[in-house]
Design a protein around this motif. Sequence first.
Motif, short mmCIF file in Angstrom:
data_model
loop_
_atom_site.label_atom_id
_atom_site.label_comp_id
_atom_site.label_asym_id
_atom_site.label_seq_id
_atom_site.Cartn_x
_atom_site.Cartn_y
_atom_site.Cartn_z
N UNK A 96 0.82 -1.22 0.00
CA UNK A 96 0.00 0.00 0.00
C UNK A 96 0.85 1.26 0.00
N UNK A 97 0.19 2.41 -0.24
CA UNK A 97 0.81 3.71 -0.03
C UNK A 97 1.24 3.80 1.43
N UNK A 98 2.45 4.30 1.70
CA UNK A 98 2.97 4.41 3.08
C UNK A 98 3.10 3.02 3.73
N UNK A 150 -7.00 18.05 8.37
CA UNK A 150 -5.85 18.71 7.74
C UNK A 150 -5.61 18.22 6.33
N UNK A 151 -4.94 19.06 5.57
CA UNK A 151 -4.60 18.71 4.20
C UNK A 151 -3.11 18.43 4.13
N UNK A 152 -2.74 17.38 3.40
CA UNK A 152 -1.32 17.06 3.26
C UNK A 152 -1.02 16.74 1.80
N UNK A 205 2.65 7.88 8.98
CA UNK A 205 2.90 8.70 7.78
C UNK A 205 3.09 10.18 8.19
N UNK A 206 3.81 10.95 7.37
CA UNK A 206 4.15 12.32 7.75
C UNK A 206 2.93 13.20 8.05
N UNK A 207 1.81 12.93 7.41
CA UNK A 207 0.62 13.76 7.64
C UNK A 207 0.09 13.63 9.07
N UNK A 208 0.52 12.59 9.78
CA UNK A 208 0.01 12.35 11.14
C UNK A 208 0.83 13.06 12.21
N UNK A 209 1.92 13.72 11.81
CA UNK A 209 2.86 14.22 12.82
C UNK A 209 2.20 15.10 13.88
N UNK A 210 1.43 16.09 13.43
CA UNK A 210 0.88 17.05 14.40
C UNK A 210 -0.12 16.40 15.35
N UNK A 211 -0.94 15.51 14.83
CA UNK A 211 -1.94 14.91 15.72
C UNK A 211 -1.27 13.95 16.70
N UNK A 212 -0.24 13.24 16.26
CA UNK A 212 0.47 12.33 17.16
C UNK A 212 1.16 13.12 18.27
N UNK A 213 1.78 14.24 17.91
CA UNK A 213 2.42 15.08 18.93
C UNK A 213 1.38 15.58 19.93
#
Length: 133
Positions: A29-31, A73-75, A118-126
Motif C-alpha cells: 500500500x501507499x505508506x 488537515x490537508x497534506x 505517515x508524515x501527515x500524522x505528525x501534528x496529531x500524534x504530537x
Amino acid sequence: MTLKQLNISVGIIRNAQKEIFITQRDASSHMAGFWEFPGGKIEAGETPDQAVIRELQEEVGIDVKSPVLLKTLEHRFPDRIITLYFFLVEEWQGEPYGKEGQPKRWVAQSDLKEEEFPPANEAIVTALKNNQY
Ligand SMILES: Nc1nc2c([nH]c(=O)n2[C@@H]2O[C@H](COP(=O)(O)OP(=O)(O)OP(=O)(O)O)[C@@H](O)[C@H]2O)c(=O)[nH]1
Ligand SMILES: [Mg+2]
C-alpha cells in the motif's frame, strides 16, 4: 500530471486506560509498513462520520458510536493531496482486531511515536502524546 485528491476518515480508537489501537499498513500500500489509525477513503455521497463508521467496521470489526471530529488537515504527498479527518472514538461495540490480517497493537497514548506514522500524522500524534486530546 494532475495530483490525485483523496478525502480520508480515520479513527483514533482509545480505551479507558488511554491506550490507542493502531494497525500496520500493508507492504503493497501507499505508506507501506507505517503504523496508522484505521480508516480510509470517504466514498461519494458519504459524510466523514459515515465513512469512519464504515471503515472501522470493515478494517477492525467494531461498531463505532458517536465519533468526535478532533482535527482536519490537508497534506500534499509527491503524488497526491489528501484531506484527513481525525476522529476520536471512545465508544464502540465489539473488540477491535486486524480484520484484514493486518498487524495491530494497543499503545499507551504517551508512547506514540511520530516516526512510526505517515508524515501527515505528525501534528496529531504530537498533540496526543502531549495529552492535548
Ligand atoms: N488509514 C489511514 N490512512 C492514512 C493515515 N495517515 C495517512 O497519511 N494516510 C493516508 O491516507 C490514505 C488512506 O487510504 P487507505 O489506503 O487507508 O484507504 P482505504 O482503506 O479506503 O483503502 P483501499 O484503497 O484499499 O480501499 C493513504 O494514502 C494513506 O497513506 C492514517 O493514520 N490512517
Ligand atoms: Mg484503510
